[in-house]
Design a protein around this motif. Structure first.
Motif, PDB file in Angstrom:
ATOM      1  N   THR A  12       0.833  -1.213   0.000  1.00 54.61           N
ATOM      2  CA  THR A  12       0.000   0.000   0.000  1.00 54.61           C
ATOM      3  C   THR A  12       0.858   1.250   0.000  1.00 54.61           C
ATOM      4  OG1 THR A  12      -1.744  -1.174   1.206  1.00 54.61           O
ATOM      5  CG2 THR A  12      -1.816   1.232   1.225  1.00 54.61           C
ATOM      6  N   ARG A  13       1.915   1.244   0.826  1.00 55.42           N
ATOM      7  CA  ARG A  13       2.810   2.402   0.865  1.00 55.42           C
ATOM      8  C   ARG A  13       3.477   2.630  -0.481  1.00 55.42           C
ATOM      9  NH1 ARG A  13       4.158   0.355   6.038  1.00 55.42           N
ATOM     10  NH2 ARG A  13       6.016  -0.662   5.156  1.00 55.42           N
ATOM     11  N   GLU A  14       3.893   1.545  -1.111  1.00 50.43           N
ATOM     12  CA  GLU A  14       4.523   1.673  -2.426  1.00 50.43           C
ATOM     13  C   GLU A  14       3.541   2.233  -3.465  1.00 50.43           C
ATOM     14  OE1 GLU A  14       6.155  -2.058  -3.563  1.00 50.43           O
ATOM     15  OE2 GLU A  14       7.754  -2.024  -2.047  1.00 50.43           O
ATOM     16  N   ALA A  15       2.296   1.760  -3.406  1.00 52.67           N
ATOM     17  CA  ALA A  15       1.288   2.269  -4.346  1.00 52.67           C
ATOM     18  C   ALA A  15       1.018   3.752  -4.112  1.00 52.67           C
ATOM     19  CB  ALA A  15      -0.001   1.459  -4.207  1.00 52.67           C
ATOM     20  N   VAL A  16       0.878   4.138  -2.841  1.00 51.25           N
ATOM     21  CA  VAL A  16       0.650   5.549  -2.521  1.00 51.25           C
ATOM     22  C   VAL A  16       1.837   6.395  -2.949  1.00 51.25           C
ATOM     23  CG1 VAL A  16       0.364   7.196  -0.619  1.00 51.25           C
ATOM     24  CG2 VAL A  16      -0.937   5.047  -0.625  1.00 51.25           C
ATOM     25  N   HIS A  17       3.043   5.887  -2.688  1.00 51.26           N
ATOM     26  CA  HIS A  17       4.254   6.601  -3.084  1.00 51.26           C
ATOM     27  C   HIS A  17       4.314   6.781  -4.591  1.00 51.26           C
ATOM     28  CE1 HIS A  17       8.851   6.872  -3.402  1.00 51.26           C
ATOM     29  NE2 HIS A  17       8.407   8.021  -2.922  1.00 51.26           N
ATOM     30  N   ALA A  18       3.955   5.719  -5.330  1.00 45.53           N
ATOM     31  CA  ALA A  18       3.970   5.801  -6.796  1.00 45.53           C
ATOM     32  C   ALA A  18       2.975   6.840  -7.306  1.00 45.53           C
ATOM     33  CB  ALA A  18       3.660   4.426  -7.385  1.00 45.53           C
ATOM     34  N   TRP A  19       1.753   6.828  -6.731  1.00 45.80           N
ATOM     35  CA  TRP A  19       0.744   7.798  -7.174  1.00 45.80           C
ATOM     36  C   TRP A  19       1.143   9.231  -6.801  1.00 45.80           C
ATOM     37  CZ3 TRP A  19      -2.695   7.283 -10.751  1.00 45.80           C
ATOM     38  CH2 TRP A  19      -3.206   6.022 -11.047  1.00 45.80           C
ATOM     39  N   LEU A  20       1.801   9.404  -5.671  1.00 43.03           N
ATOM     40  CA  LEU A  20       2.269  10.741  -5.300  1.00 43.03           C
ATOM     41  C   LEU A  20       3.334  11.236  -6.276  1.00 43.03           C
ATOM     42  CD1 LEU A  20       2.472  10.475  -1.396  1.00 43.03           C
ATOM     43  CD2 LEU A  20       0.835  11.796  -2.760  1.00 43.03           C
ATOM     44  N   LEU A  21       4.172  10.339  -6.759  1.00 43.09           N
ATOM     45  CA  LEU A  21       5.179  10.721  -7.738  1.00 43.09           C
ATOM     46  C   LEU A  21       4.527  11.093  -9.080  1.00 43.09           C
ATOM     47  CD1 LEU A  21       7.957   8.037  -7.074  1.00 43.09           C
ATOM     48  CD2 LEU A  21       8.049  10.478  -6.510  1.00 43.09           C
ATOM     49  N   LEU A  22       3.449  10.396  -9.403  1.00 43.87           N
ATOM     50  CA  LEU A  22       2.754  10.660 -10.664  1.00 43.87           C
ATOM     51  C   LEU A  22       1.826  11.870 -10.581  1.00 43.87           C
ATOM     52  CD1 LEU A  22       1.769   7.034 -11.771  1.00 43.87           C
ATOM     53  CD2 LEU A  22       3.482   8.506 -12.846  1.00 43.87           C
ATOM     54  N   LEU A  23       1.480  12.284  -9.369  1.00 44.33           N
ATOM     55  CA  LEU A  23       0.462  13.313  -9.183  1.00 44.33           C
ATOM     56  C   LEU A  23       0.765  14.634  -9.902  1.00 44.33           C
ATOM     57  CD1 LEU A  23      -2.230  13.969  -7.870  1.00 44.33           C
ATOM     58  CD2 LEU A  23      -0.983  14.729  -5.821  1.00 44.33           C
ATOM     59  N   PRO A  24       1.985  15.202  -9.800  1.00 46.18           N
ATOM     60  CA  PRO A  24       2.234  16.475 -10.509  1.00 46.18           C
ATOM     61  C   PRO A  24       2.002  16.377 -12.015  1.00 46.18           C
ATOM     62  CG  PRO A  24       3.965  16.045  -8.918  1.00 46.18           C
ATOM     63  CD  PRO A  24       3.153  14.796  -8.993  1.00 46.18           C
ATOM     64  N   ALA A  25       2.531  15.313 -12.636  1.00 42.62           N
ATOM     65  CA  ALA A  25       2.330  15.150 -14.071  1.00 42.62           C
ATOM     66  C   ALA A  25       0.861  14.892 -14.395  1.00 42.62           C
ATOM     67  CB  ALA A  25       3.189  13.989 -14.590  1.00 42.62           C
TER      68      ALA A  25
END
Length: 299
Positions: A12-25
Motif C-alpha cells: 500500500t505504501r509503495e502504491a501511494v508513493h507511486a501515485w504521489l510521484l505521478l500526481l504532478p504530471a
C-alpha cells in the motif's frame, strides 16, 4: 499473519508513493489536456457568450454552420493538399539525407548540422527568411529567375502559387527534423548486416530495399504519425507569409480556427471546428498505430 499484514502495508505504501510521484504530471495532464478537451466539446453545443449574456444550448447548430461554411471546406481542401505534399516529400527527403550523412563522407558533421538547423529555428524566423526569398522584384527567388530571363512573379500574392510556396517552407523545415529519427535508427542497425550483404555481392539499392527499409519501418511509422499531426497543426508561418490569402487560397484548418475564435470571436463555432479536427487526427493516429503497426517488423 503479521507477515501478511506487513506485506500488505508495504504494498500500500509503495502504491501511494507511486501515485504521489505521478500526481504532478497527472494534474498538469488533466488541467491542460483532458479538461480543455472536454470543455471544448461542451462549448461546441452552446452559443457564443456575448458580454453579460451567457451561452445557451443550441445542440448541433454550430456543426450545421460548419457544414455550410464555404471557407471551412476551402481550408479542408487546402489542408488535404498541403498534407498530401508535405508528408511524403518531407519523409522521403529525410530518409535520403539520413542515408547520406550516415556514410563516411567528408564534412559529415557539417552536413548533419546544416540539415538539422532549420528544425531548431523558430517558425516565425523561418517564415521571415522565406518572406525575403519570395518578395517580388528584389527577393532572392526573383533575383534568380530574373538572371535566367524569366518574368517576375508574386509567389505569395498569386492564388495559383501561394499554397505551393507555403508548402515548400514546411517541407524545408520538417525534413531536417525527421532526418534525426532516421539517422538515429540507422546507427542502431548491426554493421554486420552491411558486411554480409557486401560479401554476397548485393547492390546498395538491394541492401536498402531488402534490409534497411524493413528495419526502419518502426521509425517510419513514428515519423508518419508526427508528419500527419504537423500537417494539420501548421499555422505559425501563415501569419507572416500569407495570412491565409489571397482570397483564402492558402488558408489551412488551424488558421481558419484561429480566425473564427480570435478574430471573429465566435468561440462556439471555433469549438466545433476544434472537435472535428481532434477527432480526425485521433482517428488517423489510431489507424496508423493499430492497422499499420501490424505491418511493421520490429525484429
Amino acid at each position: 499473519m503479521r507477515q501478511g499484514t506487513a506485506a500488505g502495508s508495504s504494498a500500500t505504501r509503495e502504491a501511494v508513493h507511486a501515485w504521489l510521484l505521478l500526481l504532478p504530471a497527472l494534474v498538469l495532464l488533466v488541467a491542460f489536456t483532458h479538461w480543455p478537451a472536454v470543455s471544448t466539446l461542451v462549448d461546441s453545443f452552446y452559443s457564443t457568450p456575448k458580454g453579460s449574456r451567457a451561452g445557451v444550448w443550441v445542440g448541433l447548430e454550430n456543426y450545421q454552420v460548419m457544414v455550410g461554411d464555404p471557407v471551412f471546406w476551402k481550408a479542408v481542401r487546402n489542408n488535404l493538399w498541403f498534407a498530401g505534399a508535405t508528408i511524403p516529400v518531407s519523409i522521403a527527403l529525410a530518409l535520403v539525407m539520413a542515408l547520406w550523412v550516415n556514410e563516411r563522407i567528408a564534412g559529415r558533421a557539417f552536413l548533419r548540422m546544416a540539415y538539422f538547423t532549420p528544425t531548431v529555428l523558430p517558425m516565425i524566423a523561418v517564415a521571415n527568411i522565406w518572406l525575403f526569398f519570395y518578395t517580388p522584384q528584389y527577393g532572392l527567388l526573383e533575383q534568380i529567375t530574373g538572371a535566367l530571363g524569366l518574368p517576375s512573379h508574386n509567389w505569395l500574392g498569386s492564388p495559383t502559387t501561394a499554397l505551393g510556396a507555403v508548402t515548400l517552407v514546411a517541407i524545408w523545415k520538417e525534413a531536417g527534423f525527421f532526418m534525426i529519427f532516421y539517422l538515429a535508427a540507422l546507427q542502431t542497425l548491426n554493421p554486420s548486416l552491411r558486411e554480409a550483404a557486401a560479401i554476397e555481392g548485393a547492390s546498395r539499392w538491394y541492401f536498402f530495399r531488402r534490409v534497411q527499409w524493413p528495419l526502419l519501418m518502426p521509425t517510419t511509422l513514428f515519423v508518419l504519425v508526427n508528419a500527419f499531426i504537423n500537417a494539420f497543426r501548421m499555422v505559425d508561418h501563415l501569419f507572416v507569409l500569407t495570412r491565409g490569402g489571397p482570397d483564402n487560397a492558402s488558408i489551412l484548418l488551424l488558421y481558419h480556427l484561429y480566425e473564427v475564435g480570435f478574430s471573429f470571436w465566435d468561440t462556439a463555432y471555433a469549438s466545433a471546428i476544434t472537435v472535428v479536427l481532434v477527432v480526425v487526427l485521433a482517428g488517423i493516429a489510431l489507424f496508423q498505430f493499430f492497422v499499420l503497426d501490424r505491418k511493421v517488423h520490429y525484429k
